[in-house]
Design an enzyme around this catalytic site. Structure first.
Site, PDB file in Angstrom:
ATOM      1  N   LYS A  81    -122.592 -28.393  -0.112  1.00  0.00           N
ATOM      2  CA  LYS A  81    -123.728 -28.237   0.666  1.00  0.00           C
ATOM      3  C   LYS A  81    -125.084 -27.757  -0.047  1.00  0.00           C
ATOM      4  CE  LYS A  81    -121.916 -27.898   5.402  1.00  0.00           C
ATOM      5  NZ  LYS A  81    -120.436 -28.237   4.823  1.00  0.00           N
ATOM      6  N   ASP A 106    -122.682 -33.057   0.749  1.00  0.00           N
ATOM      7  CA  ASP A 106    -122.473 -32.908   2.366  1.00  0.00           C
ATOM      8  C   ASP A 106    -123.668 -33.033   2.955  1.00  0.00           C
ATOM      9  OD1 ASP A 106    -119.684 -32.869   2.329  1.00  0.00           O
ATOM     10  OD2 ASP A 106    -119.663 -31.045   2.734  1.00  0.00           O
ATOM     11  N   GLN A 131    -124.580 -39.926   8.501  1.00  0.00           N
ATOM     12  CA  GLN A 131    -124.073 -39.736   9.641  1.00  0.00           C
ATOM     13  C   GLN A 131    -124.556 -40.721  10.800  1.00  0.00           C
ATOM     14  OE1 GLN A 131    -126.650 -36.110   9.443  1.00  0.00           O
ATOM     15  NE2 GLN A 131    -124.891 -34.633   9.370  1.00  0.00           N
ATOM     16  N   ARG A 160    -119.610 -41.108   2.108  1.00  0.00           N
ATOM     17  CA  ARG A 160    -118.947 -40.609   3.044  1.00  0.00           C
ATOM     18  C   ARG A 160    -119.359 -40.929   4.469  1.00  0.00           C
ATOM     19  NH1 ARG A 160    -118.060 -34.857   3.185  1.00  0.00           N
ATOM     20  NH2 ARG A 160    -116.595 -34.921   1.752  1.00  0.00           N
ATOM     21  N   GLY A 212    -121.186 -37.321  12.787  1.00  0.00           N
ATOM     22  CA  GLY A 212    -122.034 -36.309  12.615  1.00  0.00           C
ATOM     23  C   GLY A 212    -121.584 -35.132  13.528  1.00  0.00           C
ATOM     24  N   HIS A 235    -110.757 -39.108  12.503  1.00  0.00           N
ATOM     25  CA  HIS A 235    -109.428 -38.849  12.919  1.00  0.00           C
ATOM     26  C   HIS A 235    -109.349 -39.993  14.276  1.00  0.00           C
ATOM     27  CE1 HIS A 235    -110.456 -34.917  11.401  1.00  0.00           C
ATOM     28  NE2 HIS A 235    -109.694 -34.914  10.736  1.00  0.00           N
ATOM     29  N   ARG A 275    -117.976 -25.112  13.978  1.00  0.00           N
ATOM     30  CA  ARG A 275    -118.191 -26.487  14.299  1.00  0.00           C
ATOM     31  C   ARG A 275    -116.866 -27.337  14.528  1.00  0.00           C
ATOM     32  NH1 ARG A 275    -122.129 -25.208  10.491  1.00  0.00           N
ATOM     33  NH2 ARG A 275    -120.728 -25.676   8.557  1.00  0.00           N
TER      34      ARG A 275
END
Length: 306
Positions: free
Chosen positions: A98, A132, A162, A183, A187, A226, A287
């Site tokens: 980040k 990221d 995102q 990627r 979000g 996922h 998060r």
């Protein structure tokens, strides 16, 4: 109720006092389910374990609330050390980071100086670094810095887009000139309706749109999800459009759906697990709880055992 819990965890993720208090409990809070340890040695061992299962990784040295140049340079040192450790161990892992951890909120020049050190090290090892994406306030500056670094370092650097932001579809088009490795995620930050889709179904639909568009443009996509419906859709879409498996991968978080990770790897897909480590794990942990409040049950069990 679930929305309330999610908002609470997102608030706590940015709360410095709560962060400091959490450090006293360490991994007893249940963070060990999602965090691979507090040092690079433990993280490298986890990467080895995944590699043996036919799964690759990306390491992330956790850190938030960087307010000084010294802290930012120390964070960059950790990233350089991680890349050196990956190279020395001979494991298959990229690095994620980040830019706020590297001083973006202090000085753009400081952040760029740290990024240059990190990317020089990555290039030396023939490795790859993913920037990221953070909250909306850092979105445009992150994209601008990526464009600059992509022009300098080529395929050594990638970015995250995102799906919950309205602007992301246009970002995919604008970034196409670089043929970037992106990627693609839904979000995980709380944003106002003025910039982000408020409804989950709209985020899901936009996610599929940007995945399909990025792939049909011929660019590499790291599909981070996922959600089995998303994964099955990507498998069908790529087969129907004859998109080679070398053009995409599935990414998942450490500690979540290891069964699905193994299944996809056994089917011959590239699977990459995002492995965070370090002592400053609190914000990341909050998060993860916000994304799936059911994870709170695992936390409570861990605390009771401790």
């Amino acid at each position: 109720m679930e929305a309330l819990m999610r908002n609470t965890f997102l608030f706590l993720a940015k709360n410095r006092a709560a962060n400091k208090a959490a450090q006293a409990y360490g991994m007893r809070l249940g963070a060990s389910r999602f965090v691979a340890g507090d040092n690079i040695e433990s993280a490298i061992q986890k990467v080895r374990d995944f590699n043996r299962r036919g799964i690759v990784a990306t390491l992330d040295h956790l850190g938030e609330f960087v307010f000084s140049e010294e802290e930012a340079r120390m964070a960059a040192d950790e990233c350089v050390a991680a890349l050196d450790a990956i190279g020395a161990a001979g494991v298959q892992s990229h690095l994620s980071l980040k830019m706020t951890q590297l001083g973006l909120d202090i000085s753009q020049d400081l952040c760029l100086d740290n990024m240059h050190r990190i990317l020089d090290t990555a290039k030396k090892h023939g490795n790859f670094v993913r920037i990221d994406m953070e909250d909306y306030a850092h979105n445009e500056i992150s994209i601008d810095i990526f464009k600059r670094l992509r022009a300098e370092y080529g395929e050594t650097v990638g970015l995250v887009i995102q799906a919950y932001l309205y602007k992301s579809a246009q970002d995919i088009e604008d970034l196409n000139v670089f043929h970037p490795n992106l990627r693609l995620v839904k979000g995980a930050y709380k944003e106002p309706e003025s910039v982000a889709f408020p409804k989950k179904e709209d985020v899901d639909a936009n996610y599929i749109r940007i995945i399909e568009r990025h792939l049909t443009l011929g660019n590499y996509a790291a599909v981070a999800s996922h959600d089995e419906k998303v994964i099955e859709h990507v498998k069908r879409f790529t087969a129907e459009h004859q998109i080679p498996r070398q053009q995409f991968e599935f990414q998942m978080l450490y500690g979540i759906r290891s069964d699905l990770q193994d299944q996809l790897a056994a089917e011959g897909y590239t699977v990459r697990v995002y492995i965070p480590y370090g002592t400053d794990w609190y914000g990341y942990f909050m998060r993860r709880l916000a994304e799936r409040p059911a994870n709170v049950g695992f936390v409570l069990k861990s605390m009771l055992k401790g």
